[in-house]
Write an enzyme that holds these catalytic residues in place. Structure first.
Site, PDB file in Angstrom:
ATOM      1  CB  THR A  43       2.705   1.941  -5.414  1.00 22.16           C
ATOM      2  OG1 THR A  43       2.679   1.449  -4.076  1.00 22.16           O
ATOM      3  CG2 THR A  43       1.720   3.085  -5.553  1.00 22.16           C
ATOM      4  N   GLY A  53       8.032  -5.425  -3.500  1.00 22.73           N
ATOM      5  CA  GLY A  53       8.204  -4.287  -2.616  1.00 22.73           C
ATOM      6  C   GLY A  53       7.007  -3.350  -2.680  1.00 22.73           C
ATOM      7  CB  CYS A  54       5.521  -1.080  -0.169  1.00 26.28           C
ATOM      8  SG  CYS A  54       7.000  -0.279   0.485  1.00 26.28           S
ATOM      9  CG  PHE A  55       8.208   3.193  -2.984  1.00 31.89           C
ATOM     10  CD1 PHE A  55       7.229   4.152  -3.217  1.00 31.89           C
ATOM     11  CD2 PHE A  55       9.177   3.479  -2.034  1.00 31.89           C
ATOM     12  CE1 PHE A  55       7.214   5.355  -2.516  1.00 31.89           C
ATOM     13  CE2 PHE A  55       9.170   4.675  -1.324  1.00 31.89           C
ATOM     14  CZ  PHE A  55       8.192   5.615  -1.573  1.00 31.89           C
ATOM     15  CB  ALA A  56       8.331  -2.565  -6.577  1.00 29.65           C
TER      16      ALA A  56
END
Length: 329
Positions: free
Chosen positions: A143, A138-141
């Site tokens: 980062t 995932g994108c937040f993950a």
């Protein structure tokens, strides 16, 4: 593969991640795009949906999935990837890269005879090289994990972790919602899913893979920003490390990873937007270690990351097709 090129199929090609994937792959020197699946757009030229591709491609969407492919990218919604694979016949030799959250957690990583490897090259590069199926992070993950993995590898995540992270509007997907309309999002800022974001389990599982027994609380406050793309995560935790020691740990961990860089100067989103790069900056304030981590949520946070994984799976140079230019201003 034909003529040395990877034959690609894309499911869900009309959305944000599908569009970004197409923008990369039509310029990828080792790829032939065979089919772009979309029930709602079948028969329409790709450029009618992704209008910036006018003049770049004459490809059309199709309602049928070609069997003549080497790899299938799933750019469908969360929960729909598993349904798509159940409903369609996919050859055993076809590799799958799923951009949804359906297979990221270990307990969900199997479907029939397929097992999915968590596709974070900074953690699992060697496993990705030999994998047949990838669960794209995932994108937040991504980062946050990039901000914390070097410490986990040294067993140094020994206090509560505090994270404030802001994402652009594309992080919400293409379907309209009250909080994605321009009139609401513009000149606005809001918090959502405080302490309960769905990526927390993914982050915790990934950190535990490096630091056995990791059980610290992760206090994660996600924010909606009034910009289109990019994620900036501001992370802090208690640490006895000096700034020099911490910087050396991060430099050593990311040495040889072509897209992740540790900057000695403060960083900003325009350095990573439109690229597959992740940037990290570290500071020390009293007993607090402060880490800034950032990336483009549609590229290193999704489609660029998926192509990076494809390159590794097929034995290509990791950066091929991904040497993209930052917006800068």
């Amino acid at each position: 593969m034909t003529d040395g090129k990877i034959r690609v199929g894309i499911a869900g090609g009309a959305g944000y991640t599908g569009g970004e994937l197409l923008r990369i792959l039509i310029n990828h020197p080792a790829v032939d795009i065979i089919c772009i699946h979309s029930n709602s757009n079948a028969g329409n030229p790709v450029y009618e949906v992704h209008t910036d591709l006018y003049g770049d491609t004459d490809l059309k969407f199709t309602s049928t999935l070609s069997q003549n492919i080497d790899v299938l990218f799933l750019c469908v919604g969360h929960g729909d990837a598993r349904k798509f694979l159940d409903a369609n016949t996919i050859g055993d030799s076809v590799k799958i890269i799923d951009l949804s959250q359906d297979f990221r957690l270990a307990q969900n990583s199997k479907l029939k005879d397929r097992s999915f490897v968590y596709g974070l090259p900074e953690l699992n590069r060697d496993k990705i090289k030999t994998a047949s199926n990838i669960a794209n992070p995932g994108c937040f993950a991504t980062t946050i994990e990039i901000g914390l993995l070097p410490l986990a590898a040294k067993g140094l995540l020994n206090s509560e972790i505090h994270i404030n992270a802001t994402t652009g509007s594309t992080g919400a997907g293409q379907s309209l919602a009250a909080t994605s309309h321009f009139t609401w999002r513009n000149n606005n800022l809001s918090i959502y899913k405080a302490f309960g974001h769905q990526h927390l389990n993914e982050i915790g599982e990934t950190l535990t893979a490096l630091q056995d027994g990791f059980d610290q609380t992760i206090n994660f406050i996600p924010q909606r920003g009034d910009f289109t793309r990019g994620i900036l995560a501001a992370i802090y935790l208690e640490s006895d490390l000096t700034l020099e020691e911490a910087t050396q740990i991060y430099d050593d961990f990311y040495a040889g990873h072509p897209f992740t860089h540790v900057s000695t100067k403060n960083i900003d989103l325009k350095q990573v937007v439109n690229t597959n790069k992740a940037l990290v900056h570290i500071e020390k304030h009293g007993n607090k270690l402060f880490i800034i981590s950032m990336l483009d949520n549609l590229l290193k946070g999704a489609s660029g990351h998926a192509v990076q994984n494809m390159n590794l799976m097929f034995g290509l140079e990791e950066t091929i097709g991904l040497k993209l230019k930052a917006s800068a201003f």
